[in-house]
Design a protein around this motif. Structure first.
Motif, PDB file in Angstrom:
ATOM      1  N   ASP A   1      -6.560  -7.334   2.971  1.00 40.40           N
ATOM      2  CA  ASP A   1      -5.353  -6.503   2.970  1.00 40.40           C
ATOM      3  C   ASP A   1      -5.699  -5.028   3.127  1.00 40.40           C
ATOM      4  N   MET A   2      -6.767  -4.594   2.483  1.00 39.26           N
ATOM      5  CA  MET A   2      -7.184  -3.202   2.597  1.00 39.26           C
ATOM      6  C   MET A   2      -7.588  -2.863   4.029  1.00 39.26           C
ATOM      7  N   MET A   3      -8.330  -3.775   4.642  1.00 41.34           N
ATOM      8  CA  MET A   3      -8.783  -3.519   6.008  1.00 41.34           C
ATOM      9  C   MET A   3      -7.604  -3.483   6.975  1.00 41.34           C
ATOM     10  N   ARG A   4      -6.635  -4.381   6.793  1.00 42.33           N
ATOM     11  CA  ARG A   4      -5.453  -4.363   7.667  1.00 42.33           C
ATOM     12  C   ARG A   4      -4.657  -3.078   7.470  1.00 42.33           C
ATOM     13  N   PHE A   5      -4.550  -2.635   6.227  1.00 41.23           N
ATOM     14  CA  PHE A   5      -3.835  -1.389   5.939  1.00 41.23           C
ATOM     15  C   PHE A   5      -4.472  -0.217   6.670  1.00 41.23           C
ATOM     16  N   MET A   6      -5.793  -0.148   6.590  1.00 32.47           N
ATOM     17  CA  MET A   6      -6.476   1.005   7.197  1.00 32.47           C
ATOM     18  C   MET A   6      -6.454   0.953   8.715  1.00 32.47           C
ATOM     19  N   LEU A   7      -6.444  -0.231   9.279  1.00 33.79           N
ATOM     20  CA  LEU A   7      -6.484  -0.351  10.733  1.00 33.79           C
ATOM     21  C   LEU A   7      -5.113  -0.186  11.365  1.00 33.79           C
ATOM     22  N   HIS A   8      -4.044  -0.450  10.631  1.00 32.17           N
ATOM     23  CA  HIS A   8      -2.710  -0.440  11.228  1.00 32.17           C
ATOM     24  C   HIS A   8      -1.799   0.597  10.580  1.00 32.17           C
ATOM     25  N   GLU A   9      -1.453   0.415   9.307  1.00 33.67           N
ATOM     26  CA  GLU A   9      -0.466   1.287   8.675  1.00 33.67           C
ATOM     27  C   GLU A   9      -0.986   2.706   8.475  1.00 33.67           C
ATOM     28  N   ASN A  10      -2.295   2.861   8.374  1.00 32.53           N
ATOM     29  CA  ASN A  10      -2.859   4.201   8.203  1.00 32.53           C
ATOM     30  C   ASN A  10      -2.619   5.093   9.414  1.00 32.53           C
ATOM     31  N   GLN A  11      -2.246   4.493  10.554  1.00 30.24           N
ATOM     32  CA  GLN A  11      -2.004   5.288  11.762  1.00 30.24           C
ATOM     33  C   GLN A  11      -0.585   5.839  11.813  1.00 30.24           C
ATOM     34  N   MET A  12       0.300   5.397  10.917  1.00 30.48           N
ATOM     35  CA  MET A  12       1.705   5.803  10.961  1.00 30.48           C
ATOM     36  C   MET A  12       1.921   7.119  10.209  1.00 30.48           C
ATOM     37  N   ASP A  13       3.013   7.817  10.578  1.00 30.58           N
ATOM     38  CA  ASP A  13       3.371   9.043   9.858  1.00 30.58           C
ATOM     39  C   ASP A  13       3.903   8.728   8.468  1.00 30.58           C
ATOM     40  N   LYS A  14       4.722   7.687   8.342  1.00 27.95           N
ATOM     41  CA  LYS A  14       5.298   7.294   7.068  1.00 27.95           C
ATOM     42  C   LYS A  14       5.219   5.772   6.916  1.00 27.95           C
ATOM     43  N   ILE A  15       5.006   5.314   5.676  1.00 27.72           N
ATOM     44  CA  ILE A  15       5.006   3.891   5.358  1.00 27.72           C
ATOM     45  C   ILE A  15       5.786   3.705   4.060  1.00 27.72           C
ATOM     46  N   PRO A  16       6.240   2.470   3.758  1.00 27.04           N
ATOM     47  CA  PRO A  16       6.896   2.255   2.461  1.00 27.04           C
ATOM     48  C   PRO A  16       5.947   2.603   1.313  1.00 27.04           C
ATOM     49  N   LEU A  17       6.486   3.224   0.288  1.00 27.05           N
ATOM     50  CA  LEU A  17       5.671   3.599  -0.863  1.00 27.05           C
ATOM     51  C   LEU A  17       5.027   2.383  -1.510  1.00 27.05           C
ATOM     52  N   THR A  18       5.733   1.258  -1.467  1.00 28.20           N
ATOM     53  CA  THR A  18       5.178   0.037  -2.063  1.00 28.20           C
ATOM     54  C   THR A  18       3.883  -0.389  -1.390  1.00 28.20           C
ATOM     55  N   ARG A  19       3.768  -0.153  -0.078  1.00 30.42           N
ATOM     56  CA  ARG A  19       2.539  -0.521   0.636  1.00 30.42           C
ATOM     57  C   ARG A  19       1.374   0.380   0.214  1.00 30.42           C
ATOM     58  N   GLU A  20       1.660   1.660  -0.001  1.00 34.49           N
ATOM     59  CA  GLU A  20       0.619   2.570  -0.483  1.00 34.49           C
ATOM     60  C   GLU A  20       0.125   2.129  -1.866  1.00 34.49           C
ATOM     61  N   ILE A  21       1.079   1.727  -2.719  1.00 35.91           N
ATOM     62  CA  ILE A  21       0.700   1.291  -4.072  1.00 35.91           C
ATOM     63  C   ILE A  21      -0.028  -0.050  -4.023  1.00 35.91           C
ATOM     64  N   ASP A  22       0.382  -0.947  -3.115  1.00 32.98           N
ATOM     65  CA  ASP A  22      -0.331  -2.226  -2.966  1.00 32.98           C
ATOM     66  C   ASP A  22      -1.785  -1.993  -2.585  1.00 32.98           C
ATOM     67  N   TYR A  23      -2.001  -1.067  -1.662  1.00 34.79           N
ATOM     68  CA  TYR A  23      -3.380  -0.767  -1.279  1.00 34.79           C
ATOM     69  C   TYR A  23      -4.153  -0.230  -2.478  1.00 34.79           C
ATOM     70  N   LEU A  24      -3.492   0.650  -3.245  1.00 35.76           N
ATOM     71  CA  LEU A  24      -4.134   1.228  -4.421  1.00 35.76           C
ATOM     72  C   LEU A  24      -4.502   0.142  -5.441  1.00 35.76           C
ATOM     73  N   ARG A  25      -3.594  -0.822  -5.631  1.00 35.14           N
ATOM     74  CA  ARG A  25      -3.890  -1.928  -6.549  1.00 35.14           C
ATOM     75  C   ARG A  25      -5.095  -2.720  -6.055  1.00 35.14           C
ATOM     76  N   ASN A  26      -5.125  -3.052  -4.769  1.00 34.20           N
ATOM     77  CA  ASN A  26      -6.245  -3.822  -4.221  1.00 34.20           C
ATOM     78  C   ASN A  26      -7.561  -3.074  -4.390  1.00 34.20           C
ATOM     79  N   TYR A  27      -7.522  -1.782  -4.134  1.00 31.51           N
ATOM     80  CA  TYR A  27      -8.736  -0.974  -4.277  1.00 31.51           C
ATOM     81  C   TYR A  27      -9.226  -0.990  -5.726  1.00 31.51           C
ATOM     82  N   LEU A  28      -8.286  -0.821  -6.666  1.00 32.53           N
ATOM     83  CA  LEU A  28      -8.656  -0.807  -8.081  1.00 32.53           C
ATOM     84  C   LEU A  28      -9.175  -2.165  -8.538  1.00 32.53           C
TER      85      LEU A  28
END
Length: 466
Positions: A316-343
């Protein structure tokens, strides 16, 4: 004006160029309009200011910069004397053509040299007295230097009556400063208020100025019993409303668009650099091998459930960085999901560290809204990167909460001395300066970032209005 020191050598050059251009053009017009004006005198009043201007150019933009570069005092003295002698000889010849008394010419020429020398000395003193860190910004210094340029140019014009007449004095000391005053008045009190939607304040400043100008011309007209002065005032008011203010507004708008385009391009470049740096540092072999070794060890000790969960989080982290990280804005929940996975992955890695105390509080409320990606994560990443030591007591405290229309992140971590073998280039993937730049671009006046550190602890507070 506040954050940047003006390049006064260039400012002085352009102001003096404008002054001498007006002098030369005005002298040409006056000489050509006069009946049977002698050609030799016409040549004198036109060439004399040109020669003096060339002397200024050589001194100000050639000799002095060369001295500042080489620090050769003898060379400065010799070249300055040579420039003074050549310029004085040529301007003296022009004065002789115009039948100027030699004593009057020498008073003028040496007064000009003394005036220039005094200006350089005062400018050097101002640099030592008003520049940071003595003052917190450059506003006072820039303002004093600009006023000093105007003052010395005014004195020079009165000294240079050999080729400066009353028309030039009126243009340079009255007309141009008045236009400059009204342009600044328009920008700070009219244009900016209108841009912010403060229409009431805009109208007060506009019609207040028009009323004051009208009353001034009415009083002058009544005292001198000259009705034409009142008509001149009405013409001046019309000139302001229909010419000066509209033209200056167009210039302000073009400048704002230009600055906006530069800011947008800068953010885009920083964003691209951040993406590359993040992929290079966050998903680097060191992190991947640690994560995979942790998952491998977990697989040997227990059934595959925990291992598969870890692999899923990493994917999930790798998909986030390869796709959603390229966008100007994303849902806040997706940012928090990435943070949870990282932690979760980091806790798998460090769960057996006896000296490490980790306290994580992530909001369980539904966090609505969108956010620019990778604004929260860098501070958490830095905490794990710099806040953990295998030999000393370490702690990391993370608190993320969502309120109505905003998100708030607090990160506290211990600080440890860097190892001597640590590569100084091994810094955070995004970097605080880049995050600050993106916050300023996407959330101007809608974010609060506080970073405080002492010898043992590093604290970050970030709040963003979505």
């Amino acid at each position: 004006m506040k954050s940047k020191r003006l390049v006064f050598r260039d400012v002085e050059w352009w102001i003096i160029t404008l002054v001498f251009l007006i002098i030369v053009l005005t002298n040409i017009v006056i000489a050509m309009s006069a009946y049977s004006y002698p050609m030799e005198k016409f040549f004198g009043i036109v060439v004399q200011p040109i020669v003096l201007y060339i002397g200024f150019y050589v001194m100000h933009l050639v000799i002095i910069p060369k001295y500042l570069k080489d620090k050769n005092v003898l060379q400065l003295i010799l070249f300055s004397l040579l420039a003074a002698v050549v310029t004085g000889g040529l301007t003296g010849a022009c004065a002789g053509v115009n039948d100027v008394d030699p004593e009057r010419f020498f008073r003028f020429y040496f007064s000009t040299i003394l005036l220039y020398a005094v200006y350089l000395v005062i400018a050097n003193l101002l640099r030592k007295m008003f520049l940071p860190p003595i003052f917190k910004d450059y506003q006072l210094y820039n303002g004093i230097r600009l006023f000093m340029i105007f003052l010395f140019v005014s004195i020079f014009l009165f000294v240079s009556r050999l080729f400066v007449n009353e028309v030039i004095l009126v243009i340079l000391l009255m007309v141009i400063p008045c236009i400059a005053f009204f342009v600044f008045y328009n920008y700070f009190l009219l244009y900016r208020n209108k841009l912010k939607g403060n229409i009431k304040a805009y109208r007060w400043f506009l019609w207040g100025l028009m009323t004051i100008l009208f009353l001034v011309f009415v009083i002058i007209s009544a005292e001198n019993n000259v009705p034409e002065i009142m008509l001149l005032g009405l013409g001046m008011i019309a000139l302001l409303i229909f010419v000066i203010f509209p033209i200056s507004n167009i210039v302000f708008g073009k400048y704002k668009d230009y600055i906006g385009k530069i800011d947008t391009l800068s953010v885009q470049v920083n964003q691209s650099s951040a993406n590359l740096s993040f992929l290079r540092s966050q998903i680097n072999p060191h992190f991947l091998f640690n994560a995979l070794n942790t998952l491998y060890g977990a697989a040997l000790m227990e059934n595959a459930e925990k291992t598969s969960d870890g692999i899923q989080k990493l994917g999930d982290m790798m998909r986030f960085m390869l796709h959603e990280n390229q966008m100007d804005k994303i849902p806040l929940t997706r940012e928090i999901d990435y943070l949870r996975n990282y932690l979760d992955l980091q806790m798998l890695r460090f769960k057996n560290e006896e000296n490490l105390e980790v306290e994580i509080k992530l909001s369980d409320d539904i966090c609505e809204g969108s956010i620019s990606p990778m604004l929260l994560i860098p501070y958490v990443e830095n905490a794990f990167k710099h806040g953990i030591s295998t030999k000393s007591k370490s702690w990391i405290k993370i608190n993320l909460r969502c309120l109505q229309g905003s998100v708030h992140l607090d990160v506290v971590n211990s600080i440890h001395a860097k190892k001597q073998t640590e590569d100084p280039r091994d810094e955070s993937g995004i970097g605080l300066e880049n995050v600050k730049s993106r916050l300023a671009h996407f959330y101007p006046l809608k974010h609060n970032l506080t970073i405080v550190a002492n010898d043992i602890e590093h604290f970050v507070h970030l709040s963003v209005q979505l």
